[in-house]
Design a protein around this motif. Structure first.
Motif, PDB file in Angstrom:
ATOM      1  N   LEU A 181     -10.191   7.602   8.031  1.00 24.02           N
ATOM      2  CA  LEU A 181     -11.702   6.955   8.129  1.00 24.02           C
ATOM      3  C   LEU A 181     -13.121   7.686   6.752  1.00 24.02           C
ATOM      4  N   ASP A 182     -13.031   8.664   6.803  1.00 21.63           N
ATOM      5  CA  ASP A 182     -13.907   9.476   5.145  1.00 21.63           C
ATOM      6  C   ASP A 182     -13.504   8.984   4.253  1.00 21.63           C
ATOM      7  N   ALA A 183     -12.015   8.595   3.964  1.00 18.45           N
ATOM      8  CA  ALA A 183     -11.404   8.873   3.305  1.00 18.45           C
ATOM      9  C   ALA A 183     -12.001   6.969   2.479  1.00 18.45           C
ATOM     10  N   GLY A 184     -12.531   6.711   4.100  1.00 18.49           N
ATOM     11  CA  GLY A 184     -12.588   4.956   3.398  1.00 18.49           C
ATOM     12  C   GLY A 184     -11.724   3.872   3.763  1.00 18.49           C
ATOM     13  N   LEU A 185     -10.516   4.637   4.180  1.00 18.69           N
ATOM     14  CA  LEU A 185      -8.930   3.319   4.279  1.00 18.69           C
ATOM     15  C   LEU A 185      -9.527   3.368   6.326  1.00 18.69           C
ATOM     16  N   THR A 186      -8.988   1.871   6.630  1.00 22.91           N
ATOM     17  CA  THR A 186      -8.859   1.214   7.584  1.00 22.91           C
ATOM     18  C   THR A 186      -7.979   1.791   8.606  1.00 22.91           C
ATOM     19  N   PRO A 187      -8.037   3.436   9.438  1.00 29.48           N
ATOM     20  CA  PRO A 187      -7.012   3.097  10.399  1.00 29.48           C
ATOM     21  C   PRO A 187      -5.869   1.997  11.652  1.00 29.48           C
ATOM     22  N   ALA A 188      -4.767   2.020  11.459  1.00 26.69           N
ATOM     23  CA  ALA A 188      -4.194   1.619  11.986  1.00 26.69           C
ATOM     24  C   ALA A 188      -3.455   2.211  13.102  1.00 26.69           C
ATOM     25  N   ILE A 189      -3.772   2.598  14.438  1.00 33.62           N
ATOM     26  CA  ILE A 189      -3.059   2.994  15.209  1.00 33.62           C
ATOM     27  C   ILE A 189      -1.623   2.805  16.061  1.00 33.62           C
ATOM     28  N   ASN A 190      -0.897   3.165  16.604  1.00 35.84           N
ATOM     29  CA  ASN A 190      -0.109   2.467  17.787  1.00 35.84           C
ATOM     30  C   ASN A 190       0.503   2.029  16.419  1.00 35.84           C
TER      31      ASN A 190
ATOM     32  N   LYS B 234       1.103 -12.613 -15.194  1.00 33.69           N
ATOM     33  CA  LYS B 234      -0.616 -13.230 -15.169  1.00 33.69           C
ATOM     34  C   LYS B 234      -1.487 -13.402 -13.835  1.00 33.69           C
ATOM     35  N   MET B 235      -0.398 -12.225 -12.693  1.00 34.25           N
ATOM     36  CA  MET B 235      -1.546 -12.436 -11.629  1.00 34.25           C
ATOM     37  C   MET B 235      -2.038 -10.926 -11.381  1.00 34.25           C
ATOM     38  N   ILE B 236      -1.773  -9.820 -12.459  1.00 34.03           N
ATOM     39  CA  ILE B 236      -2.581  -8.954 -12.605  1.00 34.03           C
ATOM     40  C   ILE B 236      -4.267  -9.266 -11.996  1.00 34.03           C
ATOM     41  N   ARG B 237      -4.511  -8.000 -11.526  1.00 34.08           N
ATOM     42  CA  ARG B 237      -6.150  -8.590 -11.136  1.00 34.08           C
ATOM     43  C   ARG B 237      -6.918  -7.141 -11.617  1.00 34.08           C
ATOM     44  N   PRO B 238      -7.533  -6.580 -12.725  1.00 33.63           N
ATOM     45  CA  PRO B 238      -7.803  -5.482 -12.439  1.00 33.63           C
ATOM     46  C   PRO B 238      -9.057  -6.217 -12.221  1.00 33.63           C
ATOM     47  N   LYS B 239      -9.903  -4.283 -12.099  1.00 32.18           N
ATOM     48  CA  LYS B 239     -11.054  -3.907 -10.929  1.00 32.18           C
ATOM     49  C   LYS B 239     -10.792  -5.007  -9.792  1.00 32.18           C
ATOM     50  N   ARG B 240     -10.095  -5.143  -9.543  1.00 32.30           N
ATOM     51  CA  ARG B 240     -10.337  -6.064  -7.815  1.00 32.30           C
ATOM     52  C   ARG B 240     -10.262  -4.564  -7.098  1.00 32.30           C
ATOM     53  N   LYS B 241     -11.155  -4.971  -6.037  1.00 30.80           N
ATOM     54  CA  LYS B 241     -11.142  -3.657  -4.632  1.00 30.80           C
ATOM     55  C   LYS B 241     -10.349  -4.263  -3.682  1.00 30.80           C
ATOM     56  N   ILE B 242      -9.284  -2.885  -3.592  1.00 35.83           N
ATOM     57  CA  ILE B 242      -8.498  -2.777  -2.495  1.00 35.83           C
ATOM     58  C   ILE B 242      -9.339  -2.139  -1.550  1.00 35.83           C
ATOM     59  N   THR B 243      -8.299  -3.504  -0.044  1.00 39.16           N
ATOM     60  CA  THR B 243      -8.633  -3.073   1.240  1.00 39.16           C
ATOM     61  C   THR B 243      -6.964  -2.206   1.203  1.00 39.16           C
ATOM     62  N   GLY B 244      -7.307  -0.802   1.978  1.00 41.02           N
ATOM     63  CA  GLY B 244      -6.640   0.240   2.313  1.00 41.02           C
ATOM     64  C   GLY B 244      -6.865   0.396   3.738  1.00 41.02           C
ATOM     65  N   MET B 245      -5.522   0.121   4.503  1.00 40.63           N
ATOM     66  CA  MET B 245      -5.430   0.329   5.745  1.00 40.63           C
ATOM     67  C   MET B 245      -3.983   1.476   5.710  1.00 40.63           C
ATOM     68  N   SER B 246      -4.039   1.950   6.951  1.00 44.90           N
ATOM     69  CA  SER B 246      -3.192   3.693   6.827  1.00 44.90           C
ATOM     70  C   SER B 246      -2.437   3.013   8.530  1.00 44.90           C
ATOM     71  N   ALA B 247      -1.649   3.536   8.132  1.00 47.76           N
ATOM     72  CA  ALA B 247      -0.402   3.347   9.574  1.00 47.76           C
ATOM     73  C   ALA B 247      -0.512   4.639  10.338  1.00 47.76           C
ATOM     74  N   ILE B 248      -1.807   5.917  11.235  1.00 43.88           N
ATOM     75  CA  ILE B 248      -2.074   7.189  11.498  1.00 43.88           C
ATOM     76  C   ILE B 248      -0.541   7.372  12.444  1.00 43.88           C
ATOM     77  N   LEU B 249       0.283   8.496  11.651  1.00 40.83           N
ATOM     78  CA  LEU B 249       1.227   9.242  12.602  1.00 40.83           C
ATOM     79  C   LEU B 249       0.543   9.934  13.765  1.00 40.83           C
ATOM     80  N   LEU B 250       1.592   9.464  14.392  1.00 38.21           N
ATOM     81  CA  LEU B 250       1.273  10.663  15.955  1.00 38.21           C
ATOM     82  C   LEU B 250       1.606  11.812  15.561  1.00 38.21           C
ATOM     83  N   PRO B 251       0.604  12.954  15.952  1.00 38.74           N
ATOM     84  CA  PRO B 251       2.047  14.083  15.747  1.00 38.74           C
ATOM     85  C   PRO B 251       2.049  15.634  16.951  1.00 38.74           C
ATOM     86  N   TYR B 252       3.030  15.842  16.826  1.00 36.64           N
ATOM     87  CA  TYR B 252       3.425  16.337  18.247  1.00 36.64           C
ATOM     88  C   TYR B 252       3.450  18.100  17.602  1.00 36.64           C
ATOM     89  N   GLN B 253       2.779  18.493  18.967  1.00 32.57           N
ATOM     90  CA  GLN B 253       3.004  20.212  18.580  1.00 32.57           C
ATOM     91  C   GLN B 253       4.677  20.748  19.436  1.00 32.57           C
TER      92      GLN B 253
END
Ligand SMILES: CC(=O)N[C@H]1[C@H]([C@H](O)[C@H](O)CO)O[C@](O)(C(=O)O)C[C@@H]1O
Length: 319
Positions: free
Chosen positions: A45-54, A8-27
């Motif tokens: 950012l360009d994809a429309g997700l909110t970056p989460a760093i550290n 009963k909780m399914i929410r069709p067509k809801r706008k989802i807020t996406g946040m994404s934990a950023i990988l710290l890459p190494y050489q």
């Protein structure tokens, strides 16, 4: 018996807020690959997700102060006004007192670079009574313009704690607490939070951290995931499909879940190596190196990840 009825909780067509934990890459030489970091923040950012760093994906508990600050400085510049989250990590020991000063310093650092703090738990924050924990958040809230809380299961970190629903409700009552990341890997606990949120403060974000159940967004969760760092654009496409009622959501979700289940298998902390392998295969970063103290995956994973990259690319091309 639980009173939750997920169907009963399914929410069709809801706008989802996406946040994404950023990988710290190494050489390859063990230095941080800041060019790769910058590119990854921009594509998130360009994809429309909110970056989460550290965050954990950024080796929050392993990096030094200078690295943390450099990540904030760069992200502020790249975001140019768009919002982003910065993890506030306070490393302490079992039995430690709540260190409000250390949190305040971390909060101040994130805010001085235009980020919104997300507060990691610590022994000092979670070891007292529920009143103590609530008062600690109240104290920290006074240092923040706005912030996010974070519940972490003990299988992830010994200082982690999943709060009672009563305490969760009290935290939702802190006006400038905009939401909380929920990392228990337990759907029922998360559904209970969504239900309580819907009843008490509908705009509060229940951010799933459950990389093993990324469909929680169908029920009203938003997300702050490590998995989305593997392919921010694919997550953004999936979220758009949900908002538009496009049935292709399900197949894309299935592909991403397969990736999540594989990458976040035991030992879970090695998912950061999976992320580096995946982003390297996608030619987004230069190497699949991780922080030297982070656990790794076997090289044999690369062949499997290659198949998943191919399947995702093939599917995304049909859209
Ligand atoms: C299942 C789960 O919670 N996964 C989350 C992990 C763990 O919380 C962390 O590894 C515990 O230490 O953290 C992230 O990668 C992160 O914040 O960077 C997000 C990811 O979704």
């Amino acid at each position: 018996m639980s009173t939750i009825h997920p169907e009963k909780m399914i929410r069709p067509k809801r706008k989802i807020t996406g946040m994404s934990a950023i990988l710290l890459p190494y050489q390859a030489d063990g230095q941080i690959d800041w060019t790769g970091f910058d590119g990854h923040v921009v594509s998130t950012l360009d994809a429309g997700l909110t970056p989460a760093i550290n965050m954990d994906t950024g080796y929050a508990n392993l990096i030094d102060e200078d690295t943390r600050t450099e990540a904030l400085r760069r992200t502020q510049e790249l975001a140019s006004g768009r919002s982003y989250l910065g993890g506030v990590f306070v490393g302490d020991q079992s039995g430690a007192d709540f260190n409000a000063d250390a949190y305040a310093k971390g909060i101040q650092a994130v805010q001085s670079f235009g980020g919104t703090p997300i507060l990691f738990q610590s022994f000092g924050l979670t070891s007292g009574s529920e009143d103590d924990i609530f008062n600690a958040y109240k104290t920290l809230a006074q240092h923040c313009d706005s912030f996010y809380a974070f519940e972490l299961g003990q299988m992830f970190a010994p200082f982690g704690k999943i709060y009672s629903l009563d305490l969760y409700k009290r935290l939702m009552g802190i006006g400038n607490c905009l939401g909380a990341k929920h990392s228990s890997l337990d759907r029922s606990l998360e559904w209970q939070r969504i239900e309580l949120r819907d009843q008490t403060r509908p705009e509060f974000l229940v951010l799933t951290g459950n990389d093993l159940a990324i469909d929680m967004v169908m029920y009203g969760s938003d997300y702050l995931l490590g998995l989305s760092t593997f392919h921010p654009a694919a997550f953004a496409a999936r979220d758009r499909m949900w908002a538009e009622g496009d049935e292709r959501f399900y197949q894309l979700n299935d592909l991403l879940q397969y990736l999540g289940t594989f990458a976040f298998r035991d030992p879970v902390p090695a998912y950061k190596h999976s992320a580096a392998m995946f982003l390297k295969l996608r030619e987004r970063i230069a190497t699949n190196q991780t922080h030297p103290n982070s656990p790794t995956r076997p090289d044999s994973d690369i062949e499997i990840l290659k198949l998943i990259v191919r399947d995702l690319d093939t599917y995304l091309e049909t859209l």
